[in-house]
Design an enzyme around this catalytic site. Structure first.
Site, PDB file in Angstrom:
ATOM      1  N   ARG A 124       0.848  -1.200   0.000  1.00 45.49           N
ATOM      2  CA  ARG A 124       0.000   0.000   0.000  1.00 45.49           C
ATOM      3  C   ARG A 124       0.881   1.247   0.000  1.00 45.49           C
ATOM      4  O   ARG A 124       1.981   1.256   0.534  1.00 45.49           O
ATOM      5  CB  ARG A 124      -0.895   0.025   1.241  1.00 45.49           C
ATOM      6  CG  ARG A 124      -2.058  -0.961   1.180  1.00 45.49           C
ATOM      7  CD  ARG A 124      -2.977  -0.810   2.383  1.00 45.49           C
ATOM      8  NE  ARG A 124      -2.316  -1.180   3.606  1.00 45.49           N
ATOM      9  CZ  ARG A 124      -1.777  -0.340   4.479  1.00 45.49           C
ATOM     10  NH1 ARG A 124      -1.887   0.964   4.294  1.00 45.49           N
ATOM     11  NH2 ARG A 124      -1.169  -0.770   5.547  1.00 45.49           N
ATOM     12  N   TYR A 273      -1.512  -3.506  -6.622  1.00 46.36           N
ATOM     13  CA  TYR A 273      -1.225  -4.312  -5.440  1.00 46.36           C
ATOM     14  C   TYR A 273      -2.279  -4.219  -4.341  1.00 46.36           C
ATOM     15  O   TYR A 273      -2.685  -3.134  -3.943  1.00 46.36           O
ATOM     16  CB  TYR A 273       0.125  -3.903  -4.828  1.00 46.36           C
ATOM     17  CG  TYR A 273       0.708  -5.038  -4.014  1.00 46.36           C
ATOM     18  CD1 TYR A 273       1.510  -5.995  -4.608  1.00 46.36           C
ATOM     19  CD2 TYR A 273       0.387  -5.192  -2.680  1.00 46.36           C
ATOM     20  CE1 TYR A 273       1.994  -7.063  -3.881  1.00 46.36           C
ATOM     21  CE2 TYR A 273       0.868  -6.260  -1.942  1.00 46.36           C
ATOM     22  CZ  TYR A 273       1.677  -7.200  -2.549  1.00 46.36           C
ATOM     23  OH  TYR A 273       2.150  -8.258  -1.826  1.00 46.36           O
ATOM     24  N   LYS A 282      -9.536  -2.364   1.894  1.00 48.55           N
ATOM     25  CA  LYS A 282      -9.252  -1.207   2.736  1.00 48.55           C
ATOM     26  C   LYS A 282     -10.085   0.003   2.303  1.00 48.55           C
ATOM     27  O   LYS A 282     -10.566   0.774   3.137  1.00 48.55           O
ATOM     28  CB  LYS A 282      -7.761  -0.862   2.704  1.00 48.55           C
ATOM     29  CG  LYS A 282      -6.887  -2.001   3.238  1.00 48.55           C
ATOM     30  CD  LYS A 282      -7.229  -2.320   4.664  1.00 48.55           C
ATOM     31  CE  LYS A 282      -6.938  -3.743   5.077  1.00 48.55           C
ATOM     32  NZ  LYS A 282      -5.653  -4.031   5.658  1.00 48.55           N
ATOM     33  N   HIS A 302     -10.310  -2.395  11.660  1.00 50.24           N
ATOM     34  CA  HIS A 302      -9.219  -3.234  11.142  1.00 50.24           C
ATOM     35  C   HIS A 302      -8.964  -4.343  12.165  1.00 50.24           C
ATOM     36  O   HIS A 302      -7.969  -4.323  12.890  1.00 50.24           O
ATOM     37  CB  HIS A 302      -7.976  -2.347  10.953  1.00 50.24           C
ATOM     38  CG  HIS A 302      -6.861  -2.982  10.193  1.00 50.24           C
ATOM     39  ND1 HIS A 302      -5.569  -2.511  10.231  1.00 50.24           N
ATOM     40  CD2 HIS A 302      -6.831  -4.044   9.362  1.00 50.24           C
ATOM     41  CE1 HIS A 302      -4.795  -3.255   9.453  1.00 50.24           C
ATOM     42  NE2 HIS A 302      -5.534  -4.192   8.926  1.00 50.24           N
ATOM     43  N   SER A 324      -1.116  -3.402  10.378  1.00 55.18           N
ATOM     44  CA  SER A 324      -0.751  -4.310   9.296  1.00 55.18           C
ATOM     45  C   SER A 324       0.522  -5.084   9.650  1.00 55.18           C
ATOM     46  O   SER A 324       1.470  -4.514  10.192  1.00 55.18           O
ATOM     47  CB  SER A 324      -0.515  -3.508   8.021  1.00 55.18           C
ATOM     48  OG  SER A 324      -1.683  -2.774   7.714  1.00 55.18           O
ATOM     49  N   CYS A 326       1.042  -7.318  11.928  1.00 54.47           N
ATOM     50  CA  CYS A 326       1.324  -7.426  13.360  1.00 54.47           C
ATOM     51  C   CYS A 326       0.603  -8.603  14.016  1.00 54.47           C
ATOM     52  O   CYS A 326       0.471  -8.656  15.235  1.00 54.47           O
ATOM     53  CB  CYS A 326       0.971  -6.130  14.075  1.00 54.47           C
ATOM     54  SG  CYS A 326       2.104  -4.792  13.666  1.00 54.47           S
ATOM     55  N   ASP A 349      -9.069  -9.774   9.168  1.00 52.15           N
ATOM     56  CA  ASP A 349      -8.566  -8.424   8.861  1.00 52.15           C
ATOM     57  C   ASP A 349      -9.567  -7.308   9.138  1.00 52.15           C
ATOM     58  O   ASP A 349      -9.170  -6.224   9.527  1.00 52.15           O
ATOM     59  CB  ASP A 349      -8.127  -8.358   7.390  1.00 52.15           C
ATOM     60  CG  ASP A 349      -7.181  -7.200   7.095  1.00 52.15           C
ATOM     61  OD1 ASP A 349      -6.203  -7.029   7.852  1.00 52.15           O
ATOM     62  OD2 ASP A 349      -7.420  -6.455   6.136  1.00 52.15           O
ATOM     63  N   ARG A 439       2.370 -12.153  -0.277  1.00 52.59           N
ATOM     64  CA  ARG A 439       1.070 -12.542   0.286  1.00 52.59           C
ATOM     65  C   ARG A 439       0.510 -13.795  -0.365  1.00 52.59           C
ATOM     66  O   ARG A 439       0.832 -14.121  -1.504  1.00 52.59           O
ATOM     67  CB  ARG A 439       0.069 -11.396   0.055  1.00 52.59           C
ATOM     68  CG  ARG A 439       0.508 -10.066   0.691  1.00 52.59           C
ATOM     69  CD  ARG A 439      -0.356  -9.668   1.820  1.00 52.59           C
ATOM     70  NE  ARG A 439       0.180  -8.570   2.609  1.00 52.59           N
ATOM     71  CZ  ARG A 439      -0.350  -8.181   3.764  1.00 52.59           C
ATOM     72  NH1 ARG A 439      -1.404  -8.784   4.256  1.00 52.59           N
ATOM     73  NH2 ARG A 439       0.185  -7.193   4.454  1.00 52.59           N
TER      74      ARG A 439
HETATM   75  P1  GTP Z   1      -2.050  -7.656   7.598  1.00 44.62           P
HETATM   76  O1  GTP Z   1      -2.575  -8.718   6.690  1.00 44.62           O
HETATM   77  O2  GTP Z   1      -1.006  -6.812   6.977  1.00 44.62           O
HETATM   78  O3  GTP Z   1      -3.129  -6.822   8.204  1.00 44.62           O
HETATM   79  O4  GTP Z   1      -1.213  -8.427   8.769  1.00 44.62           O
HETATM   80  P2  GTP Z   1      -1.661  -9.259  10.052  1.00 44.62           P
HETATM   81  O5  GTP Z   1      -1.957  -8.340  11.184  1.00 44.62           O
HETATM   82  O6  GTP Z   1      -2.710 -10.248   9.702  1.00 44.62           O
HETATM   83  O7  GTP Z   1      -0.307 -10.022  10.447  1.00 44.62           O
HETATM   84  P3  GTP Z   1       0.083 -11.581  10.323  1.00 44.62           P
HETATM   85  O8  GTP Z   1      -0.733 -12.461  11.220  1.00 44.62           O
HETATM   86  O9  GTP Z   1       0.113 -11.949   8.904  1.00 44.62           O
HETATM   87  O10 GTP Z   1       1.559 -11.558  10.905  1.00 44.62           O
HETATM   88  C1  GTP Z   1       2.572 -10.768  10.364  1.00 44.62           C
HETATM   89  C2  GTP Z   1       3.928 -11.287  10.770  1.00 44.62           C
HETATM   90  O11 GTP Z   1       4.021 -11.328  12.195  1.00 44.62           O
HETATM   91  C3  GTP Z   1       4.197 -12.705  10.280  1.00 44.62           C
HETATM   92  O12 GTP Z   1       5.510 -12.775   9.826  1.00 44.62           O
HETATM   93  C4  GTP Z   1       4.015 -13.539  11.505  1.00 44.62           C
HETATM   94  O13 GTP Z   1       4.796 -14.725  11.473  1.00 44.62           O
HETATM   95  C5  GTP Z   1       4.419 -12.614  12.644  1.00 44.62           C
HETATM   96  N1  GTP Z   1       3.691 -12.949  13.895  1.00 44.62           N
HETATM   97  C6  GTP Z   1       2.366 -13.152  14.029  1.00 44.62           C
HETATM   98  N2  GTP Z   1       2.039 -13.492  15.302  1.00 44.62           N
HETATM   99  C7  GTP Z   1       3.203 -13.498  15.988  1.00 44.62           C
HETATM  100  C8  GTP Z   1       3.542 -13.779  17.365  1.00 44.62           C
HETATM  101  O14 GTP Z   1       2.695 -14.099  18.196  1.00 44.62           O
HETATM  102  N3  GTP Z   1       4.853 -13.654  17.708  1.00 44.62           N
HETATM  103  C9  GTP Z   1       5.817 -13.299  16.801  1.00 44.62           C
HETATM  104  N4  GTP Z   1       7.066 -13.216  17.225  1.00 44.62           N
HETATM  105  N5  GTP Z   1       5.539 -13.048  15.492  1.00 44.62           N
HETATM  106  C10 GTP Z   1       4.254 -13.136  15.099  1.00 44.62           C
HETATM  107  C1  SPV Z   2      -2.835  -4.403   5.436  1.00 43.26           C
HETATM  108  O1  SPV Z   2      -1.898  -3.720   4.996  1.00 43.26           O
HETATM  109  O2  SPV Z   2      -3.374  -4.169   6.543  1.00 43.26           O
HETATM  110  C2  SPV Z   2      -3.328  -5.556   4.669  1.00 43.26           C
HETATM  111  C3  SPV Z   2      -2.776  -5.772   3.331  1.00 43.26           C
HETATM  112  O3  SPV Z   2      -4.206  -6.264   5.138  1.00 43.26           O
HETATM  113  S1  SPV Z   2      -3.524  -4.789   2.132  1.00 43.26           S
HETATM  114  O4  SPV Z   2      -4.657  -5.523   1.581  1.00 43.26           O
HETATM  115  O5  SPV Z   2      -2.521  -4.527   1.095  1.00 43.26           O
HETATM  116  O6  SPV Z   2      -4.013  -3.565   2.718  1.00 43.26           O
HETATM  117 MN    MN Z   3      -4.712  -5.690   7.278  1.00 37.93          MN
END
Ligand code: GTP
Ligand code: SPV
Ligand code: MN
Length: 659
Positions: A124, A273, A282, A302, A324, A326, A349, A439
């Protein structure tokens, strides 16, 4: 057939719609849908006429054909393709992308493909994302010393008109315009919203089929009164026969992701993207969604939504907002490390939530239909449920490929031999094999732990809301708000380390209220007020609010908390706390920043953690933290900051003095 005044090819819709404002399929004759792939994208593809039998009658209301007509008149596509959302159509589009080297089949898996984007179009672009309203203050608070882009970017309607005028006219020349009718939320639910996206990207068309309910089912529920969001998207790269086309067409210099909440319009240019181009996500579900939610007294957030069942069989639902990249997808699909516990996924999400007058609970739906999840870090150990989804029916973007037709990314497991990196080059083993924001895009139905109520149009009742972020220093594993206003303050004061999901460089700690900084569609001060207003409602069961941090590090830079499946331990404590009224109990005690667990009241069976480090509250750190938050509020929100939030900050600062 989509009848168009006797003409079978939807070549130039505006000419056709001036004759007739309905597309009809003929009930008696088996209808035929004709795609002229020969002219698609101006590339040398053999003529390939596909005929699909479609016995339904569909009448598209006039106000919708007018939008399609307008889009085609401005963008001048060579063809128009109305998406029916069928599997045949999906396969045709994927095959088209394969022929054009825009997608690579992954024969190791079932129906999986890999796309590599232009290296300048990988996330983004927040700095080029704008919201346009007549009145600037409807979007940007009256900060005393506003930091550029710290909250939403506003653009005047006149300026936006100019910017769009420099971009959209003729932008689809030589390309096909795909018309994507989609529903955010189950088709026909009173909580759902309809969008019509016109786009010149087949990647967007196939991704939207995974991420939303898309196609004929949506066309069938449209009538003359249907409100819909007008979504126009172009990769910003009209086909000029003299020019070498990029494999991944885009226009990074001119990218502009714009929103007009007052007229329910999204106009996105230059990027193919994720959140820039899949406009249901979003742009609609959060930016326009939050704007509508403010007006209609609900919440568009979110947030992931999960169901949690304890060993006694008691089930509750939790929503959680993390910025994002996290940890939302990981928590939403978590495999608990504690025996007897069960997690089920409603969404990973976005949550749309409103108080249900019958139950009194805040009910949440997931408006999406798939997962657009971060690949790196996903493995059989960290997220086995995601691994169970992604090896069928999945479109990967910017991951690495293996020479046996599979995929690879950092943190997936053993490094295979013969890896091709996300640029398409042999991997040197040193640089990133997969882009950090690479992704997977996979249908929710593939997830083995979808909750039985995940498509319930009434939504699921939320007992707890979690806020959290990446905080390597100072912030404990979990704490609980004293009351609703304190909880709203916790959301408002969220901060997190920058990630690869947007264009920010380095690991700076950014302010990110409610994990919504890039996604709020109106004035952030009014957004805080909106949240506070629910605390004043009668006859509602307010969820309890918590803050979590899986990412605190020790002095060696290692995570203090194992995370992933062990996060169930935190959820166990949270679930118990939702039954308790008093701040202090067998399992909890007061602290300066909120209610924290007693070590004896927290399940630490079979793990070894440094409890004191995980929960240490350092006076200096919290003085700096709250000062920074106070300055951020003054600089960016000024007198739009609700007084209750300032009051909560003052209360915490007083309590910190006693640390
Ligand atoms: P968006 O799709 O961007 O909104 O991201 P998200 O909030 O869904 O994050 P996601 O669960 O995909 O995790 C992002 C990164 O954080 C990945 O590389 C995970 O492996 C890492 N991660 C997730 N949960 C944990 C955790 O409990 N501990 C640690 N150390 N890393 C984590
Ligand atoms: C985020 O950035 O929080 C996502 C990926 O979930 S995107 O769809 O690119 O916004
Ligand atoms: Mn997201």
């Amino acid at each position: 057939m989509l009848r168009t005044g006797g003409n079978r090819v939807l070549r130039c819709l505006h000419r056709l719609t001036s004759h007739q404002h309905t597309f009809q399929t003929n009930k008696n004759m088996f209808a035929q849908r004709i795609y002229h792939l020969s002219t698609l994208q101006g590339l040398n593809v053999q003529p390939n006429i596909q005929i699909k039998q479609q016995p339904d009658l569909v009448t598209v209301p006039k106000h919708i054909t007018q939008f399609i007509d307008e889009a085609s008149r401005v963008c001048k596509p060579a063809n128009i393709h109305i998406c029916d959302g069928s599997e045949t159509e999906y396969n045709n589009l994927i095959n088209l992308m394969v022929q054009q080297n825009m997608a690579v089949p992954l024969p190791k898996y079932q129906n999986c493909y890999l796309t590599r984007t232009d290296p300048l179009d990988v996330a983004r672009v927040e700095s080029r994302t704008v919201i346009s309203t007549r009145n600037k203050h409807d979007v940007v608070p009256n900060g005393l010393n506003p930091h550029k882009g710290a909250l939403a970017n506003w653009m005047s309607p006149e300026e936006l008109e100019n910017q769009l005028g420099e971009r959209f006219p003729g932008c689809m020349e030589g390309r096909t315009m795909y018309v994507i009718p989609f529903s955010m939320g189950p088709v026909g639910s009173s909580l759902s919203k309809i969008g019509i996206q016109c786009t010149d990207s087949p990647y967007v068309a196939v991704s939207m089929r995974i991420m939303t309910r898309m196609g004929l089912d949506v066309l069938k529920v449209l009538n003359e009164d249907t409100d819909f969001v007008k979504c126009l998207h172009s990769v910003g790269s009209p086909i000029n026969n003299n020019k070498q086309q990029r494999l991944w067409p885009c226009n990074p210099e001119k990218t502009l992701i714009s929103h007009r909440p007052e007229s329910s319009e999204i106009l996105s240019y230059g990027s193919g993207y994720g959140g820039n181009s899949l406009l249901g996500k979003k742009c609609l579900a959060l930016r326009l969604g939050s704007y509508m939610a403010h007006k209609e007294s609900w919440l568009a957030e979110h947030m992931l939504i999960l169901g949690i069942t304890n060993p006694e069989g008691v089930k509750k639902y939790v929503a959680a907002a993390f910025p994002s990249a996290c940890g939302k997808t990981n928590l939403a699909m978590m495999t608990p490390s504690l025996p007897g516990w069960k997690i089920e996924c409603v969404g990973d999400d976005i949550a749309w939530m409103r108080f249900n007058p019958e139950t009194g609970y805040l009910h949440a739906i997931n408006p999406e239909n798939g997962f657009f999840g971060v690949a790196p870090g996903t493995s059989k150990n960290t997220n086995p449920n995601a691994m169970a989804c992604v090896f069928k029916d999945t479109l990967f973007t910017n991951v690495a490929a293996t020479n046996d037709g599979g995929v690879y990314w950092e943190g997936m497991g053993e490094k295979p031999e013969g890896v091709t990196d996300w640029h398409g080059n042999p991997w040197d083993g040193k640089s990133n094999a997969a882009h950090p924001n690479s992704r997977f895009c996979t249908p929710a139905r593939n997830c083995p732990i979808m909750d039985e109520r995940w498509e319930d149009p009434e939504g699921v009742p939320i007992s707890a809301i979690l806020f959290g972020g990446r905080r390597p220093q100072g912030v404990p594993l979990v704490y609980e708000a004293y009351d609703w206003d304190h909880g709203v303050y916790i959301g408002a004061s969220m901060r997190s380390e920058a990630t690869a999901a947007a264009e920010h460089q380095g690991k700076v700690i950014m302010h990110d209220p409610f994990a919504m900084r890039p996604f709020v569609g109106y004035n952030m001060g009014q957004y805080f007020d909106h949240w506070l207003s629910f605390g004043q409602m009668n006859n509602v069961k307010l969820p309890k609010i918590f803050h979590v941090n899986w990412f605190r590090k020790n002095s060696n830079g290692s995570f203090l908390w194992p995370g992933f499946g062990d996060n169930i331990r935190v959820l166990e404590w949270i679930m118990k706390r939702t039954d308790e009224i008093s701040p202090e109990s067998e399992i909890a005690k007061k602290s300066a920043i909120g209610v924290i667990p007693k070590e004896s009241g927290f399940n630490l069976d079979n793990i070894n953690v440094d409890w004191n480090e995980l929960f240490n509250l350092d006076k200096k750190f919290w003085e700096n933290e709250t000062n920074d938050i106070g300055n951020y509020f003054s600089d960016n929100l000024g007198n739009d900051l609700p007084p209750q939030i300032r009051k909560q900050l003052n209360l915490i600062q007083k309590r910190i003095l006693k640390l």
